[in-house]
Design a protein around this motif. Structure first.
Motif, mmCIF file in Angstrom:
data_model
loop_
_atom_site.group_PDB
_atom_site.id
_atom_site.type_symbol
_atom_site.label_atom_id
_atom_site.label_comp_id
_atom_site.label_asym_id
_atom_site.label_seq_id
_atom_site.Cartn_x
_atom_site.Cartn_y
_atom_site.Cartn_z
ATOM 1 N N ILE A 21 0.865 -1.231 -0.010
ATOM 2 C CA ILE A 21 0.056 -0.070 -0.097
ATOM 3 C C ILE A 21 0.722 1.242 0.052
ATOM 4 O O ILE A 21 0.453 2.361 -0.662
ATOM 5 N N GLY A 22 1.895 1.328 0.827
ATOM 6 C CA GLY A 22 2.813 2.240 0.748
ATOM 7 C C GLY A 22 3.527 2.749 -0.546
ATOM 8 O O GLY A 22 3.691 3.496 -1.077
ATOM 9 N N LEU A 23 3.860 1.392 -1.327
ATOM 10 C CA LEU A 23 4.559 1.547 -2.416
ATOM 11 C C LEU A 23 3.518 1.981 -3.328
ATOM 12 O O LEU A 23 3.965 2.867 -4.191
ATOM 13 N N GLN A 24 2.277 1.605 -3.371
ATOM 14 C CA GLN A 24 1.227 2.411 -4.251
ATOM 15 C C GLN A 24 1.347 3.743 -3.963
ATOM 16 O O GLN A 24 1.025 4.482 -5.241
ATOM 17 N N CYS A 25 1.276 4.336 -2.819
ATOM 18 C CA CYS A 25 1.291 5.783 -2.479
ATOM 19 C C CYS A 25 2.499 6.524 -3.354
ATOM 20 O O CYS A 25 2.220 7.347 -4.118
ATOM 21 N N ILE A 26 3.719 5.837 -3.256
ATOM 22 C CA ILE A 26 4.903 6.466 -4.042
ATOM 23 C C ILE A 26 4.669 6.398 -5.408
ATOM 24 O O ILE A 26 5.019 7.151 -6.338
ATOM 25 N N ILE A 27 3.982 5.215 -6.003
ATOM 26 C CA ILE A 27 3.990 4.948 -7.478
ATOM 27 C C ILE A 27 2.911 5.786 -8.120
ATOM 28 O O ILE A 27 3.270 6.625 -9.007
ATOM 29 N N PHE A 28 1.913 6.041 -7.418
ATOM 30 C CA PHE A 28 0.651 6.748 -8.034
ATOM 31 C C PHE A 28 0.896 8.456 -7.694
ATOM 32 O O PHE A 28 0.561 9.143 -8.324
#
Length: 485
Positions: free
Chosen positions: A395-402
């Protein structure tokens, strides 16, 4: 070929999303979290977490799904081909959740059938360990609990039957029936609980505020964790369901409706749970703090024990209680199953029926591993690891990606186009800066407890999951659709 799917109405989407969010955790987890984290004072970090964490991230998921109208794996791949690997990691983690979640629903089905005769006996804990979920004795690893195995096969058949149908004929119709029925049944249970002698003992214990806890960081982290898992944030469910939305949908408005329904349900249910616990405390003389339990212990040990002494109406209340849990479990399982179904369909150009059949066979085979004499112990290990290590990190990675690799500013006009709720620079700031720090901070903070207290067996299970997910993610990323066409 994978079909172009679309909800036939906003009601279908809303009820499906509410069904995905309102699951077993709302019934057996929230009341414990509220009670053990400051009671009434917990509502302050709880509602702040909804405003800062839950709503902004769900708006992001709705916007991305609606904008791309594609599977989760393709969305990440379109941003950067290397991100497809991360997508499959998350999808595999969520698929594993489906596999053991189906076994928990099978436990509930067994108790639903048992509730007509109270065949769990005078000691429901022994009944659960011997016939339903097993225990932590590794010597029982080769013992198959036949009732649970049969119930698990039946639950998978139900999931296949619903999911293989057209979106609106399957998930849409089921959500329209089960979600209103779930809310009505839970209302009956809770309002009856309010009539029980001693119910105020439980309610007072639940909401009595402990203001000093607001200075404890663990309370704030508990609120964030509750919102992440209660709303199924970042598990590709919202993004997948939103990809089926028709044009001119009110995205941010829908987010608020789903969040409100989810929170009202779990708060309302918590009052009912503690009303029943208050009754039991008064009736038995046992201190309420000794009755409070979390998860399966509450549902399969404590509540059957309470039904045993409740009187004639328990013959109605017990089946209603376990039926409500069954409905909540099925609608959540459908939501958890959909992201992998969508991504596999798009990846390999499969029809919905083909993909559902393949995934159901694989998932059912995995689920049967949890129907042994140590099933509940295995599920406890894997559930904690996947949610607190795997999904939370991704979920944290998704925040960074998006937030940083996708031009998130382009989503603002799409989100604001037809809704009454508007987003802007503050929302972008939350997604790009606040959420990555907050979520990864929670993840790092929880790593110590997750691994420090784990036994060698638990660490071995965790390692197996990591290896399987990493290898399968690599295979799914590299393998092209023409290989199986």
């Amino acid at each position: 070929m994978s079909e172009n799917l679309q909800w036939d109405s906003s009601i279908s989407f809303l009820l499906a999303m509410i069904g995905a969010a309102v699951g077993l955790g709302n019934i057996w987890r929230f009341s414990y979290v509220l009670y053990s984290n400051g009671g009434g004072s917990f509502f302050i970090p709880y509602f702040l977490a909804i405003a800062i964490l839950g709503i902004p991230f769900l708006i992001l998921e709705y916007g991305l799904g609606f904008s791309f109208k594609d599977s989760f794996s393709n969305i990440l791949k379109s941003i950067n081909e290397r991100f497809e690997y991360i997508a499959w990691m998350l999808l595999l983690f969520v698929f594993i959740v489906v596999c053991y979640y189906m076994v928990i629903i099978s436990w509930d089905l067994i108790y639903l059938l048992s509730s007509f005769t109270f065949s769990w006996g005078a000691d429901p804990t022994v009944y659960f360990a011997n016939f339903v979920g097993g225990d932590s004795n590794l010597a029982n690893a080769w013992t198959v609990l036949i009732p649970t195995a049969i119930a698990t096969l039946f639950i998978w058949a139900i999931l296949w039957f619903i999911s293989h149908k057209d979106l609106n004929e399957g998930i849409g119709k089921v959500a329209k029936v089960l979600i209103p029925a779930l809310f009505v049944m839970m209302a009956i249970i809770v309002f009856y609980a309010f009539t029980l002698p001693g119910h105020m003992i439980g309610i007072y214990a639940l909401i009595r505020p402990n203001w000093s806890t607001l200075l404890d960081i663990d309370i704030w982290l508990a609120a964030c964790g509750q919102i992440i898992f209660s709303l199924s944030m970042g598990q590709a469910i919202a993004m997948t369901y939103a990809s089926y939305l028709p044009d001119k949908s009110k995205l941010a408005d829908n987010v608020l409706l789903v969040v409100a329904a989810n929170s009202l349900f779990e708060i309302f249910t918590a009052f009912g749970v503690f009303s029943v616990l208050g009754f039991m405390s008064l009736h038995s003389g046992i201190r309420l703090s000794n009755l409070v339990a979390e998860g399966t212990g509450l549902v399969f040990d404590v509540f059957p024990m309470i039904f045993n002494v409740m009187g004639p109406f328990a013959k109605v209340l017990a089946p209603l209680f376990f039926l409500a849990i069954f409905f909540a479990g099925i609608t959540s399982a459908l939501g958890l199953f959909e992201p992998m179904l969508s991504s596999i369909s798009h990846k390999y150009n499969l029809s919905r029926r083909q993909a559902t059949t393949i995934l159901s066979i694989i998932g059912c085979a995995i689920s049967l591993l949890f129907t042994t004499g140590i099933g509940s112990y295995l599920i406890g290990i894997i559930d904690e690891f996947i949610n607190e290590f795997g999904i939370l990190f991704l979920i944290g990675l998704q925040c960074i990606i998006f937030g940083w690799f996708y031009k998130i500013e382009d989503l603002v006009p799409i989100l604001n186009d037809h809704g009454t709720i508007k987003v802007g620079k503050k929302w972008i700031f939350v997604i790009k800066y606040l959420l990555p720090v907050l979520i990864l901070g929670i993840w790092i903070y929880g790593l110590y407890d997750l691994f420090y207290e784990a036994s060698a067996f638990e660490l071995m299970i965790d390692l197996i999951i990591v290896v399987v997910v990493l290898v399968m993610s690599f295979i799914l990323t590299k393998r092209k659709s023409r290989i199986i066409e």
